[in-house]
Design a protein around this motif. Structure first.
Motif, PDB file in Angstrom:
ATOM      1  N   THR A   2       0.831  -1.186   0.000  1.00 21.86           N
ATOM      2  CA  THR A   2       0.000   0.000   0.000  1.00 21.86           C
ATOM      3  C   THR A   2       0.868   1.239   0.000  1.00 21.86           C
ATOM      4  O   THR A   2       2.053   1.209   0.315  1.00 21.86           O
ATOM      5  CB  THR A   2      -0.910   0.011   1.243  1.00 21.86           C
ATOM      6  N   ILE A   3       0.242   2.346  -0.296  1.00 26.31           N
ATOM      7  CA  ILE A   3       1.007   3.589  -0.384  1.00 26.31           C
ATOM      8  C   ILE A   3       1.525   4.040   0.973  1.00 26.31           C
ATOM      9  O   ILE A   3       2.321   4.954   1.071  1.00 26.31           O
ATOM     10  CB  ILE A   3       0.149   4.681  -1.039  1.00 26.31           C
ATOM     11  N   THR A  83       5.829   1.443  -4.146  1.00 30.10           N
ATOM     12  CA  THR A  83       4.776   2.404  -4.443  1.00 30.10           C
ATOM     13  C   THR A  83       5.229   3.826  -4.110  1.00 30.10           C
ATOM     14  O   THR A  83       5.746   4.085  -3.019  1.00 30.10           O
ATOM     15  CB  THR A  83       3.508   2.086  -3.637  1.00 30.10           C
ATOM     16  N   GLY A 125       4.930   3.473  -9.574  1.00 32.87           N
ATOM     17  CA  GLY A 125       4.062   2.459  -8.992  1.00 32.87           C
ATOM     18  C   GLY A 125       2.616   2.856  -8.894  1.00 32.87           C
ATOM     19  O   GLY A 125       1.886   2.351  -8.040  1.00 32.87           O
ATOM     20  N   MET A 126       2.148   3.726  -9.793  1.00 34.43           N
ATOM     21  CA  MET A 126       0.793   4.237  -9.711  1.00 34.43           C
ATOM     22  C   MET A 126      -0.194   3.508 -10.624  1.00 34.43           C
ATOM     23  O   MET A 126      -1.353   3.350 -10.279  1.00 34.43           O
ATOM     24  CB  MET A 126       0.784   5.731 -10.064  1.00 34.43           C
ATOM     25  N   SER A 132       2.485  -2.199 -15.184  1.00 35.99           N
ATOM     26  CA  SER A 132       3.824  -1.989 -14.658  1.00 35.99           C
ATOM     27  C   SER A 132       4.712  -3.194 -14.938  1.00 35.99           C
ATOM     28  O   SER A 132       5.908  -3.050 -15.238  1.00 35.99           O
ATOM     29  CB  SER A 132       3.769  -1.720 -13.154  1.00 35.99           C
ATOM     30  N   GLN A 159       5.874  -3.032  -3.368  1.00 35.97           N
ATOM     31  CA  GLN A 159       5.213  -3.314  -4.646  1.00 35.97           C
ATOM     32  C   GLN A 159       6.219  -3.865  -5.656  1.00 35.97           C
ATOM     33  O   GLN A 159       5.909  -4.784  -6.423  1.00 35.97           O
ATOM     34  CB  GLN A 159       4.563  -2.051  -5.220  1.00 35.97           C
ATOM     35  N   CYS A 216      -3.714   6.405  -7.947  1.00 35.73           N
ATOM     36  CA  CYS A 216      -2.997   5.164  -7.632  1.00 35.73           C
ATOM     37  C   CYS A 216      -3.865   3.969  -8.001  1.00 35.73           C
ATOM     38  O   CYS A 216      -4.544   3.383  -7.157  1.00 35.73           O
ATOM     39  CB  CYS A 216      -2.599   5.094  -6.170  1.00 35.73           C
ATOM     40  N   CYS A 219      -2.993   0.664  -6.064  1.00 38.40           N
ATOM     41  CA  CYS A 219      -3.183   0.513  -4.622  1.00 38.40           C
ATOM     42  C   CYS A 219      -4.224  -0.531  -4.236  1.00 38.40           C
ATOM     43  O   CYS A 219      -3.942  -1.420  -3.417  1.00 38.40           O
ATOM     44  CB  CYS A 219      -3.498   1.863  -3.993  1.00 38.40           C
TER      45      CYS A 219
END
Length: 320
Positions: A2-3, A83, A125-126, A132, A159, A216, A219
């Motif tokens: 997670t962010i 992330t 990482g969005m 990605s 991530q 994001c 996420c």
């Protein structure tokens, strides 16, 4: 992940102040096969390099596209950030450390909105994890073409310790990756609360939250019940051609629980840093600037020449 991997504002302020007194330690010497350059300084302090003064840059020792792998270290090492990270700010310790050890080191910024103005364009990482993974695969191909190597080793965090496995399992990466080392991995996602990682409590689905979190898109894919996590586990998490090492900390506040990264397998080694060093108080991001973590990483990359893993005090948020 997670962010929440990224430091809060007050942590950044403290870290910025501490950079004024942080020491910089050089580890090892340049191998004989390398050029006559002096070894890179290796800072065991996470916030030693300012993104704003080197926008779009790379961490010291990385992305030298003239680098030729040695017989001792034939596999280039690809560093994959987490992330909201990028090729610079996640790798200020490991890029110079590995370069000093004689590895060719490369790092992309993936999953960012490259068409947006800086600093938005520097936030990786969005985008969707699957997209990605395509970018990471393309970067690996560039590294192989430039170096003439047959395979790469991957060192990823958060991530970045999970998304490359989609490339390995579904995009032809199993033939291109040898060793796969994960720092703070989220193989089973990261939970907020509840069986679906909190999606229901938040009023979100696990895969349809992109309208709520448009910036994001990745996420919600790291909630435990997401389709992305399920896809990674189809037919077994690990590709049999690849050797995996998972390095975790009990004090991880970004991956809940930290044992999300602990997955057994015949070709996998699981390491909890506190099992060998009670002085290690690494949180999620401090794994990136830890001498203890570094010892485990070096042994995972070169298991035929193991060395003692140091046990030293490692501070949360900044490393040591």
């Amino acid at each position: 992940m997670t962010i929440t991997q990224q430091p809060r504002g007050w942590q950044i302020v403290i870290a910025a102040a501490l950079t004024l007194v942080a020491s910089v330690v050089t580890v090892g010497t340049a191998p004989a096969a390398a050029s006559a350059r002096q070894p890179y300084p290796v800072p065991y302090f996470l916030f030693v390099q300012d993104e704003f003064t080197n926008s779009g840059g790379s961490a010291a020792g990385s992305n030298d596209w003239e680098c030729t792998p040695t017989a001792e270290h034939p596999n280039p090492v690809v560093l994959v950030h987490g992330t909201a990270g990028n090729r610079l700010n996640n790798w200020t310790t490991f890029a110079p450390l590995l370069a000093n050890e004689g590895y060719c080191v490369f790092a992309p910024t993936f999953g960012n909105y490259a068409d947006q103005p800086y600093p938005i364009s520097a936030i990786g990482g969005m985008i969707r994890a699957e997209d990605s993974a395509v970018q990471i695969g393309a970067f690996v191909d560039e590294v192989l073409a430039a170096t003439g190597a047959a395979r790469v080793d991957i060192l990823g965090v958060s991530q970045g310790s999970v998304v490359p496995n989609y490339f390995v399992k579904y995009l032809g990466g199993a033939a291109k990756v040898d060793k796969y080392i994960s720092l703070g991995p989220a193989w089973n996602g990261s939970a907020l609360t509840g069986p679906d990682g909190g999606a229901t409590i938040l009023g979100l689905g696990t895969d349809d939250a992109r309208g709520v979190l448009p910036f994001c898109q990745a996420c919600p894919q790291f909630l435990p019940a997401s389709q992305f996590i399920a896809k990674l586990h189809e037919g077994g998490l690990y590709a049999p051609e690849v050797t995996y090492t998972n390095i975790m900390t009990r004090h991880d506040e970004g991956i809940w629980p930290y044992t999300s990264g602990y997955v057994e397998g015949p070709n996998a080694t699981n390491i909890v840093v506190q099992d060998g060093c009670s002085q290690d108080y690494s949180d999620h991001i401090a794994l990136l600037a830890s001498r203890v973590t570094a010892g485990h990483v070096l042994n995972a990359l070169d298991p035929e020449h193991p060395r003692p893993v140091p046990c030293v005090f490692v501070a949360p948020f900044v490393g040591g």
